[in-house]
Write a protein that holds these residues in place. Structure first.
Motif, PDB file in Angstrom:
ATOM      1  N   THR A 191      57.497  23.710  41.426  1.00 53.09           N
ATOM      2  CA  THR A 191      58.802  24.289  41.116  1.00 53.09           C
ATOM      3  C   THR A 191      59.916  23.515  41.823  1.00 53.09           C
ATOM      4  OG1 THR A 191      57.796  26.457  40.822  1.00 53.09           O
ATOM      5  CG2 THR A 191      60.178  26.407  41.205  1.00 53.09           C
ATOM      6  N   MET A 192      59.714  23.171  43.084  1.00 50.08           N
ATOM      7  CA  MET A 192      60.726  22.423  43.839  1.00 50.08           C
ATOM      8  C   MET A 192      60.897  21.018  43.260  1.00 50.08           C
ATOM      9  SD  MET A 192      61.988  24.483  46.034  1.00 50.08           S
ATOM     10  CE  MET A 192      61.696  25.768  44.836  1.00 50.08           C
ATOM     11  N   ALA A 228      61.280  19.936  50.042  1.00 48.81           N
ATOM     12  CA  ALA A 228      60.459  21.113  49.775  1.00 48.81           C
ATOM     13  C   ALA A 228      59.315  20.823  48.808  1.00 48.81           C
ATOM     14  CB  ALA A 228      61.326  22.251  49.221  1.00 48.81           C
ATOM     15  N   SER A 229      59.466  19.802  47.977  1.00 50.97           N
ATOM     16  CA  SER A 229      58.435  19.500  46.994  1.00 50.97           C
ATOM     17  C   SER A 229      57.355  18.564  47.531  1.00 50.97           C
ATOM     18  CB  SER A 229      59.053  18.876  45.737  1.00 50.97           C
ATOM     19  OG  SER A 229      59.507  17.563  45.997  1.00 50.97           O
ATOM     20  N   TRP A 263      54.704  26.353  44.258  1.00 51.70           N
ATOM     21  CA  TRP A 263      55.979  26.169  44.976  1.00 51.70           C
ATOM     22  C   TRP A 263      56.398  24.701  44.927  1.00 51.70           C
ATOM     23  CZ3 TRP A 263      60.046  28.524  47.028  1.00 51.70           C
ATOM     24  CH2 TRP A 263      60.826  27.831  47.954  1.00 51.70           C
ATOM     25  N   SER A 264      55.472  23.815  45.233  1.00 49.87           N
ATOM     26  CA  SER A 264      55.757  22.382  45.249  1.00 49.87           C
ATOM     27  C   SER A 264      56.181  21.899  43.858  1.00 49.87           C
ATOM     28  CB  SER A 264      54.522  21.623  45.734  1.00 49.87           C
ATOM     29  OG  SER A 264      54.778  20.244  45.775  1.00 49.87           O
ATOM     30  N   LEU A 301      67.192  18.836  49.799  1.00 50.69           N
ATOM     31  CA  LEU A 301      66.395  20.014  50.167  1.00 50.69           C
ATOM     32  C   LEU A 301      65.248  20.219  49.192  1.00 50.69           C
ATOM     33  CD1 LEU A 301      69.275  22.439  51.208  1.00 50.69           C
ATOM     34  CD2 LEU A 301      67.685  21.213  52.711  1.00 50.69           C
ATOM     35  N   LEU A 302      65.510  20.043  47.902  1.00 51.54           N
ATOM     36  CA  LEU A 302      64.461  20.193  46.904  1.00 51.54           C
ATOM     37  C   LEU A 302      63.404  19.104  47.031  1.00 51.54           C
ATOM     38  CD1 LEU A 302      66.722  21.174  43.882  1.00 51.54           C
ATOM     39  CD2 LEU A 302      64.955  22.628  44.934  1.00 51.54           C
ATOM     40  N   ARG A 303      63.840  17.867  47.312  1.00 47.11           N
ATOM     41  CA  ARG A 303      62.883  16.761  47.449  1.00 47.11           C
ATOM     42  C   ARG A 303      61.969  17.005  48.641  1.00 47.11           C
ATOM     43  NH1 ARG A 303      60.145  13.947  44.224  1.00 47.11           N
ATOM     44  NH2 ARG A 303      58.538  14.153  45.703  1.00 47.11           N
ATOM     45  N   GLY A 308      62.973  21.263  40.178  1.00 46.69           N
ATOM     46  CA  GLY A 308      64.366  21.425  40.601  1.00 46.69           C
ATOM     47  C   GLY A 308      64.970  20.110  41.033  1.00 46.69           C
ATOM     48  N   TYR A 309      64.214  19.335  41.831  1.00 45.73           N
ATOM     49  CA  TYR A 309      64.704  18.026  42.263  1.00 45.73           C
ATOM     50  C   TYR A 309      64.955  17.137  41.048  1.00 45.73           C
ATOM     51  CZ  TYR A 309      65.007  13.304  43.963  1.00 45.73           C
ATOM     52  OH  TYR A 309      65.442  12.020  44.177  1.00 45.73           O
TER      53      TYR A 309
END
Length: 125
Positions: free
Chosen positions: A10-11, A123-124, A7-8, A119-121, A14-15
């Motif tokens: 992937t986020m 979440a990661s 998950w981390s 949000l991506l940063r 995305g970031y």
């Protein structure tokens, strides 16, 4: 790799994609603002933004671009840069509204992209 690590990762990817694209757009806009591109100056004039503000606005865009890219290595810097870019473009949307100029789709998109980056940063991390 466990679910949390996946998950981390992937986020973070995305970031990285959103930050790189946004940094590119901010850099191009900063260069056009620094060089007094006629389209940029015309838009600012139409919105009653003083031409004396252009160097400051260009610097803010350039700083946002650098901060988003630095956020690839230092998460708090990326988060802070995203917040700064959100505030910058929220101000742009407000400026369009005050001038009764509703051709503000680019400003709205450029407000939403750093929200996604933030949000991506987060979440990661």
């Amino acid at each position: 790799m466990n679910h949390s690590d996946h998950w981390s990762t992937t986020m973070f990817i995305g970031y990285a994609v959103v930050a790189a694209l946004l940094a590119f757009a901010l850099s191009a806009s900063a260069v056009m603002t620094f060089t007094r591109n006629p389209q940029i100056v015309g838009n600012m004039t139409r919105l009653d933004v003083p031409e004396s503000w252009l160097p400051w606005l260009a610097t803010a865009k350039a700083a946002g671009a650098v901060g988003l890219l630095a956020g690839l290595a230092v998460p708090p810097v990326g988060g802070a840069a995203a917040v700064g870019v959100i505030l910058y473009f929220a101000g742009a949307v407000i400026t369009h509204l005050r001038a009764k100029d509703y051709a503000m789709a680019p400003a709205v998109v450029l407000t939403l992209l750093p929200i996604a980056a933030l949000l991506l940063r987060v979440a990661s991390a």
